[in-house]
Design a protein around this motif. Structure first.
Motif, short mmCIF file in Angstrom:
data_model
loop_
_atom_site.label_atom_id
_atom_site.label_comp_id
_atom_site.label_asym_id
_atom_site.label_seq_id
_atom_site.Cartn_x
_atom_site.Cartn_y
_atom_site.Cartn_z
N ASP A 90 31.29 33.83 -9.77
CA ASP A 90 31.60 35.04 -10.56
C ASP A 90 31.24 34.89 -12.02
O ASP A 90 30.83 35.85 -12.66
N GLY A 91 31.47 33.69 -12.55
CA GLY A 91 31.17 33.47 -13.97
C GLY A 91 30.99 32.00 -14.24
O GLY A 91 31.41 31.16 -13.43
N PHE A 92 30.33 31.69 -15.37
CA PHE A 92 30.20 30.28 -15.74
C PHE A 92 30.12 30.12 -17.24
O PHE A 92 29.81 31.07 -17.97
N ILE A 93 30.44 28.92 -17.67
CA ILE A 93 30.37 28.60 -19.10
C ILE A 93 29.52 27.34 -19.27
O ILE A 93 29.46 26.50 -18.37
N VAL A 94 28.88 27.25 -20.41
CA VAL A 94 28.20 26.01 -20.77
C VAL A 94 28.98 25.45 -21.96
O VAL A 94 29.06 26.10 -23.01
N GLN A 95 29.63 24.31 -21.76
CA GLN A 95 30.51 23.77 -22.79
C GLN A 95 29.72 23.37 -24.05
O GLN A 95 28.71 22.69 -23.96
N LEU A 96 30.21 23.83 -25.19
CA LEU A 96 29.62 23.45 -26.48
C LEU A 96 30.47 22.35 -27.11
O LEU A 96 31.66 22.26 -26.81
N PRO A 97 29.96 21.50 -27.97
CA PRO A 97 28.58 21.46 -28.43
C PRO A 97 27.65 20.82 -27.41
O PRO A 97 28.08 19.99 -26.60
N LEU A 98 26.37 21.21 -27.50
CA LEU A 98 25.34 20.63 -26.64
C LEU A 98 24.66 19.49 -27.39
O LEU A 98 24.72 19.44 -28.62
N ARG A 102 36.97 35.62 -0.55
CA ARG A 102 36.89 34.38 -1.32
C ARG A 102 37.54 34.58 -2.68
O ARG A 102 37.57 35.69 -3.23
N ALA A 103 38.06 33.48 -3.20
CA ALA A 103 38.77 33.52 -4.49
C ALA A 103 37.77 33.65 -5.64
O ALA A 103 36.59 33.32 -5.47
N PRO A 104 38.21 34.13 -6.81
CA PRO A 104 37.33 34.09 -7.99
C PRO A 104 36.82 32.67 -8.21
O PRO A 104 37.56 31.71 -8.00
N HIS A 105 35.57 32.57 -8.64
CA HIS A 105 34.93 31.25 -8.75
C HIS A 105 34.29 31.08 -10.13
O HIS A 105 33.41 31.85 -10.50
N LEU A 106 34.77 30.08 -10.87
CA LEU A 106 34.23 29.76 -12.20
C LEU A 106 33.52 28.41 -12.17
O LEU A 106 34.05 27.45 -11.59
N ALA A 107 32.36 28.33 -12.77
CA ALA A 107 31.69 27.02 -12.92
C ALA A 107 31.61 26.66 -14.40
O ALA A 107 31.47 27.54 -15.26
N ALA A 108 31.74 25.39 -14.68
CA ALA A 108 31.60 24.90 -16.06
C ALA A 108 30.49 23.86 -16.08
O ALA A 108 30.48 22.93 -15.27
N SER A 168 23.43 35.31 -17.96
CA SER A 168 23.50 36.72 -17.62
C SER A 168 24.79 37.33 -18.19
O SER A 168 25.88 36.77 -17.99
N PRO A 169 24.71 38.46 -18.92
CA PRO A 169 25.90 39.03 -19.54
C PRO A 169 27.04 39.29 -18.55
O PRO A 169 28.20 39.20 -18.92
N ASP A 170 26.70 39.57 -17.28
CA ASP A 170 27.80 39.86 -16.35
C ASP A 170 28.43 38.60 -15.76
O ASP A 170 29.39 38.67 -14.98
N LYS A 171 27.89 37.43 -16.14
CA LYS A 171 28.57 36.17 -15.76
C LYS A 171 29.04 35.41 -16.99
O LYS A 171 29.54 34.29 -16.90
N THR A 217 37.25 35.66 -15.97
CA THR A 217 36.72 35.32 -14.65
C THR A 217 37.29 36.25 -13.58
O THR A 217 36.56 36.70 -12.67
N LEU A 218 38.57 36.57 -13.70
CA LEU A 218 39.18 37.52 -12.75
C LEU A 218 38.47 38.87 -12.84
O LEU A 218 38.13 39.49 -11.83
N LYS A 219 38.22 39.27 -14.08
CA LYS A 219 37.53 40.55 -14.32
C LYS A 219 36.13 40.53 -13.68
O LYS A 219 35.73 41.49 -13.03
N ALA A 220 35.42 39.42 -13.87
CA ALA A 220 34.08 39.30 -13.28
C ALA A 220 34.16 39.39 -11.76
O ALA A 220 33.32 40.03 -11.13
N SER A 221 35.17 38.77 -11.20
CA SER A 221 35.28 38.75 -9.74
C SER A 221 35.62 40.13 -9.19
O SER A 221 35.39 40.43 -8.04
N ARG A 222 36.18 40.96 -10.02
CA ARG A 222 36.50 42.33 -9.58
C ARG A 222 35.33 43.29 -9.82
O ARG A 222 35.47 44.48 -9.58
#
Ligand code: NDP
Length: 300
Positions: free
Chosen positions: A98-106, A37-43, A120-123, A290-295
């Motif tokens: 693999d990783g996610f971001i929470v868009q700022l500002p909240l 599966r490809a690297p996967h990022l969620a926002a 989680s620091p690894d995501k 994100t690529l780094k996280a997926s590896r």
């Protein structure tokens, strides 16, 4: 008498970002071949802020352009802090991500610090978690914060000499100015600068910025850096991004940075424009993280 630099070159973030994205796409294809599966990022986007929506959509689009999977998680403005923290908990555990971001500002009823700490620091592909910041300070493998890391890649791409130079960073936010000052002072290339970090309490700002061989403006004030604040031949990186109403534009606005480009550029050897300088590099750094996280590049 010093001579005026009349030709300047652009630190073109679009060109640099496009070049890096070719390698990122190759990396994504390798990950897909190995892991199925490809690297996967969620926002995660909470609320209806127009600029945030635009930023998140451009991040999702960038993922698609390099063969990543992306998920946009929209939550209403009325989302409580507990609901958001619960969602983050789920995302931390999601093995498909693999990783996610929470868009700022909240929205103002949600504490951004609690949110940053919950990821989680690894995501944490935005590189905002204290564990990643701490590892960055110590020079350990980590997710670097996207904007300063994008600026470092931009300086590298254009072979800008940094060792022994005086870098002045204006702005000390946790996401831009402070990490920028650390990256420019570390024993590496780009780096090995002598760094001054200026902020709203700094005295004689123009006197300080005029000493800069490399000037990074991350102030959040439209066109605050003027020609009289810049040394001839300086390398200027403009991080700021502001929408200024402009009836002559179809959109009704134009984008400007923290630097008054027209009068500052002729004094520079290199300058990162707005738009097209730091902005595309920030998104490219997010893709690199994100690529780094997926590896599984480092053990958590
Ligand atoms: P913040 O508002 O968090 O920080 C601004 C910093 O500038 C603060 O440290 C503040 O000092 C300092 N400052 C404010 N006024 C002055 C002044 N008159 N003289 C000296 N220092 C001053 O901003 P961010 O770091 O989040 O963002 C900076 C800019 O970069 C914004 O325009 C933002 O939109 C843009 N940005 C662009 C990105 C991109 O991808 N292109 C990504 C992130 C941000 P003090 O600490 O004392 O208050």
């Amino acid at each position: 008498m010093s001579s005026l630099v009349t030709t300047y070159q652009l630190l073109d973030g679009k060109r640099c970002g496009d070049a890096l994205r070719v390698d990122i796409a190759t990396g994504a294809a390798e990950v897909k071949a190995k892991r199925g599966r490809a690297p996967h990022l969620a926002a995660v986007l909470v609320g209806n802020d127009g600029a945030s929506k635009t930023y998140v959509e451009s991040k999702v689009k960038a993922c698609e352009s390099v063969g990543f999977r992306s998920s946009l998680i929209r939550m209403p403005e009325s989302t409580t802090e507990d609901e958001l923290l619960a969602r983050i908990k789920q995302l931390n555990k999601d093995k498909d991500l693999d990783g996610f971001i929470v868009q700022l500002p909240l929205p103002s009823h949600i504490d951004p610090e609690k949110v940053t700490l919950a990821i989680s620091p690894d995501k944490d592909v935005d590189g905002f978690h204290p564990e990643n910041i701490g590892r960055m300070v110590l020079g350990l493998d980590c997710f670097l914060p996207a904007t300063p890391s994008g600026i470092v890649e931009l300086l590298r791409f254009y072979h800008i000499e940094t060792a022994g130079k005086h870098a002045v960073v204006v702005g000390r936010s946790h996401i831009v100015g402070t990490p920028m000052s650390i990256l420019l002072s570390r024993n590496a290339y780009p780096g090995n600068c002598t760094v001054s970090l200026a902020h709203s309490r700094s005295k004689n700002l123009a006197e300080l910025t005029r000493q800069a061989d490399i000037l990074v403006a991350a102030v959040g004030r439209p066109e605050m850096i003027t020609a009289n604040m810049v040394k001839e031949g300086a390398v200027v990186v403009d991080v700021g991004i502001h929408r200024i109403p402009d009836a002559s534009k179809k959109s009704g606005f134009r984008l400007v940075g923290d630097v008054k480009f027209d009068e500052v550029a002729p004094k520079c050897s290199w300058i990162a424009p707005v738009p097209g300088g730091v902005g595309p590099m920030t998104i490219t750094s997010l893709l690199l993280n994100t690529l780094k996280a997926s590896r599984h590049a480092f053990s958590s």
